[in-house]
Design a protein around this motif. Structure first.
Motif, PDB file in Angstrom:
ATOM      1  N   ASN A  98       0.828  -1.213   0.000  1.00  0.00           N
ATOM      2  CA  ASN A  98       0.000   0.000   0.000  1.00  0.00           C
ATOM      3  C   ASN A  98       0.861   1.261   0.000  1.00  0.00           C
ATOM      4  O   ASN A  98       0.547   2.234  -0.700  1.00  0.00           O
ATOM      5  CB  ASN A  98      -0.941   0.015   1.209  1.00  0.00           C
ATOM      6  CG  ASN A  98      -2.045  -1.010   1.078  1.00  0.00           C
ATOM      7  OD1 ASN A  98      -2.390  -1.415  -0.022  1.00  0.00           O
ATOM      8  ND2 ASN A  98      -2.591  -1.432   2.202  1.00  0.00           N
ATOM      9  N   GLN A  99       1.943   1.252   0.766  1.00  0.00           N
ATOM     10  CA  GLN A  99       2.813   2.428   0.811  1.00  0.00           C
ATOM     11  C   GLN A  99       3.482   2.669  -0.538  1.00  0.00           C
ATOM     12  O   GLN A  99       3.579   3.812  -1.011  1.00  0.00           O
ATOM     13  CB  GLN A  99       3.870   2.263   1.897  1.00  0.00           C
ATOM     14  CG  GLN A  99       3.321   2.378   3.297  1.00  0.00           C
ATOM     15  CD  GLN A  99       4.374   2.078   4.351  1.00  0.00           C
ATOM     16  OE1 GLN A  99       5.480   1.632   4.037  1.00  0.00           O
ATOM     17  NE2 GLN A  99       4.030   2.328   5.610  1.00  0.00           N
ATOM     18  N   SER A 100       3.941   1.584  -1.176  1.00  0.00           N
ATOM     19  CA  SER A 100       4.593   1.750  -2.485  1.00  0.00           C
ATOM     20  C   SER A 100       3.596   2.237  -3.529  1.00  0.00           C
ATOM     21  O   SER A 100       3.939   3.066  -4.389  1.00  0.00           O
ATOM     22  CB  SER A 100       5.252   0.445  -2.923  1.00  0.00           C
ATOM     23  OG  SER A 100       4.276  -0.560  -3.081  1.00  0.00           O
ATOM     24  N   PHE A 101       2.346   1.776  -3.463  1.00  0.00           N
ATOM     25  CA  PHE A 101       1.317   2.245  -4.399  1.00  0.00           C
ATOM     26  C   PHE A 101       1.056   3.730  -4.186  1.00  0.00           C
ATOM     27  O   PHE A 101       0.943   4.496  -5.156  1.00  0.00           O
ATOM     28  CB  PHE A 101       0.040   1.422  -4.215  1.00  0.00           C
ATOM     29  CG  PHE A 101      -1.022   1.726  -5.228  1.00  0.00           C
ATOM     30  CD1 PHE A 101      -0.830   1.413  -6.567  1.00  0.00           C
ATOM     31  CD2 PHE A 101      -2.205   2.331  -4.856  1.00  0.00           C
ATOM     32  CE1 PHE A 101      -1.810   1.679  -7.501  1.00  0.00           C
ATOM     33  CE2 PHE A 101      -3.188   2.611  -5.785  1.00  0.00           C
ATOM     34  CZ  PHE A 101      -2.986   2.290  -7.122  1.00  0.00           C
ATOM     35  N   GLN A 102       1.004   4.175  -2.962  1.00  0.00           N
ATOM     36  CA  GLN A 102       0.784   5.591  -2.676  1.00  0.00           C
ATOM     37  C   GLN A 102       1.951   6.440  -3.189  1.00  0.00           C
ATOM     38  O   GLN A 102       1.757   7.537  -3.732  1.00  0.00           O
ATOM     39  CB  GLN A 102       0.590   5.820  -1.171  1.00  0.00           C
ATOM     40  CG  GLN A 102      -0.680   5.197  -0.609  1.00  0.00           C
ATOM     41  CD  GLN A 102      -1.931   5.774  -1.244  1.00  0.00           C
ATOM     42  OE1 GLN A 102      -2.005   6.953  -1.564  1.00  0.00           O
ATOM     43  NE2 GLN A 102      -2.923   4.917  -1.433  1.00  0.00           N
ATOM     44  N   VAL A 103       3.183   5.950  -3.034  1.00  0.00           N
ATOM     45  CA  VAL A 103       4.361   6.680  -3.529  1.00  0.00           C
ATOM     46  C   VAL A 103       4.320   6.766  -5.048  1.00  0.00           C
ATOM     47  O   VAL A 103       4.629   7.818  -5.640  1.00  0.00           O
ATOM     48  CB  VAL A 103       5.663   6.009  -3.032  1.00  0.00           C
ATOM     49  CG1 VAL A 103       6.875   6.566  -3.756  1.00  0.00           C
ATOM     50  CG2 VAL A 103       5.794   6.186  -1.547  1.00  0.00           C
ATOM     51  N   LEU A 104       3.946   5.663  -5.718  1.00  0.00           N
ATOM     52  CA  LEU A 104       3.855   5.676  -7.185  1.00  0.00           C
ATOM     53  C   LEU A 104       2.795   6.664  -7.654  1.00  0.00           C
ATOM     54  O   LEU A 104       3.005   7.389  -8.650  1.00  0.00           O
ATOM     55  CB  LEU A 104       3.549   4.273  -7.711  1.00  0.00           C
ATOM     56  CG  LEU A 104       4.694   3.263  -7.672  1.00  0.00           C
ATOM     57  CD1 LEU A 104       4.203   1.883  -8.082  1.00  0.00           C
ATOM     58  CD2 LEU A 104       5.830   3.710  -8.566  1.00  0.00           C
ATOM     59  N   ILE A 105       1.658   6.706  -6.981  1.00  0.00           N
ATOM     60  CA  ILE A 105       0.605   7.654  -7.365  1.00  0.00           C
ATOM     61  C   ILE A 105       1.114   9.089  -7.190  1.00  0.00           C
ATOM     62  O   ILE A 105       0.902   9.950  -8.049  1.00  0.00           O
ATOM     63  CB  ILE A 105      -0.667   7.424  -6.535  1.00  0.00           C
ATOM     64  CG1 ILE A 105      -1.343   6.128  -6.972  1.00  0.00           C
ATOM     65  CG2 ILE A 105      -1.648   8.580  -6.683  1.00  0.00           C
ATOM     66  CD1 ILE A 105      -2.540   5.756  -6.122  1.00  0.00           C
ATOM     67  N   ARG A 106       1.780   9.351  -6.104  1.00  0.00           N
ATOM     68  CA  ARG A 106       2.257  10.702  -5.807  1.00  0.00           C
ATOM     69  C   ARG A 106       3.334  11.141  -6.813  1.00  0.00           C
ATOM     70  O   ARG A 106       3.333  12.289  -7.257  1.00  0.00           O
ATOM     71  CB  ARG A 106       2.817  10.736  -4.389  1.00  0.00           C
ATOM     72  CG  ARG A 106       3.037  12.126  -3.856  1.00  0.00           C
ATOM     73  CD  ARG A 106       3.384  12.142  -2.392  1.00  0.00           C
ATOM     74  NE  ARG A 106       3.343  10.818  -1.799  1.00  0.00           N
ATOM     75  CZ  ARG A 106       4.190  10.366  -0.890  1.00  0.00           C
ATOM     76  NH1 ARG A 106       5.139  11.130  -0.441  1.00  0.00           N
ATOM     77  NH2 ARG A 106       4.090   9.149  -0.403  1.00  0.00           N
ATOM     78  N   ASN A 107       4.227  10.234  -7.178  1.00  0.00           N
ATOM     79  CA  ASN A 107       5.347  10.615  -8.043  1.00  0.00           C
ATOM     80  C   ASN A 107       5.044  10.485  -9.533  1.00  0.00           C
ATOM     81  O   ASN A 107       5.541  11.281 -10.333  1.00  0.00           O
ATOM     82  CB  ASN A 107       6.581   9.787  -7.720  1.00  0.00           C
ATOM     83  CG  ASN A 107       7.127  10.114  -6.345  1.00  0.00           C
ATOM     84  OD1 ASN A 107       6.903  11.200  -5.826  1.00  0.00           O
ATOM     85  ND2 ASN A 107       7.844   9.180  -5.761  1.00  0.00           N
TER      86      ASN A 107
END
Length: 148
Positions: A98-107
């Protein structure tokens, strides 16, 4: 058994004195140690019971109340502990996912993040199936081997 006693030539029968010996003599002794709190509880239970001696009260409690004996299979316990550690690792992986998905969405934005996440979607589904199989194994072992 009377014994003869000679005193100045006169024979007199000597009487046995004391208590008659018991047929089933109680020779085995066991000792327990209690702290202050447990001793107070023990004494209150003893007074409520109406027994005249503490040893009779303890024997009555120990011998007349059913005692549940549990045997623990050490290997089954170790296996259950390892499976529970697996579940903890699954939670960690889910959090990281979930954290990596949020980082990908943000970047990168939501569309590029979804494309990247589709690549690992099959591995994620296999991971979920593996987790459900491990949970089934855990419930089977818990029902068969672990005490209830």
């Amino acid at each position: 058994m009377n014994m003869e006693h000679v005193n100045n030539g006169a024979v007199r029968l000597k009487k046995k004195r004391g208590r008659k010996p018991k047929a089933d003599k109680q020779t085995y002794r066991h000792m327990i140690r209690l702290n202050n709190k447990d001793n107070e509880r023990f004494l209150s239970l003893f007074h409520k019971s109406g027994h005249k001696s503490k040893s009779r009260f303890i024997a009555d409690c120990v011998l007349n109340n059913p005692v549940k004996i549990v045997s623990i299979d050490k290997s089954a316990m170790d296996f259950a502990i390892l499976l529970s550690q697996f579940f903890a690792q699954f939670r960690v992986i889910k959090t990281n996912y979930n954290q990596s998905f949020q980082v990908l969405i943000r970047n990168l934005g939501e569309e590029k993040a979804r494309l990247i996440m589709n690549i690992i979607e099959k591995a994620t589904l296999d991971f979920i199936l593996l987790q459900s199989r491990i949970e089934d194994l855990y419930t089977q072992i818990r029902e068969r081997c672990l005490p209830k």
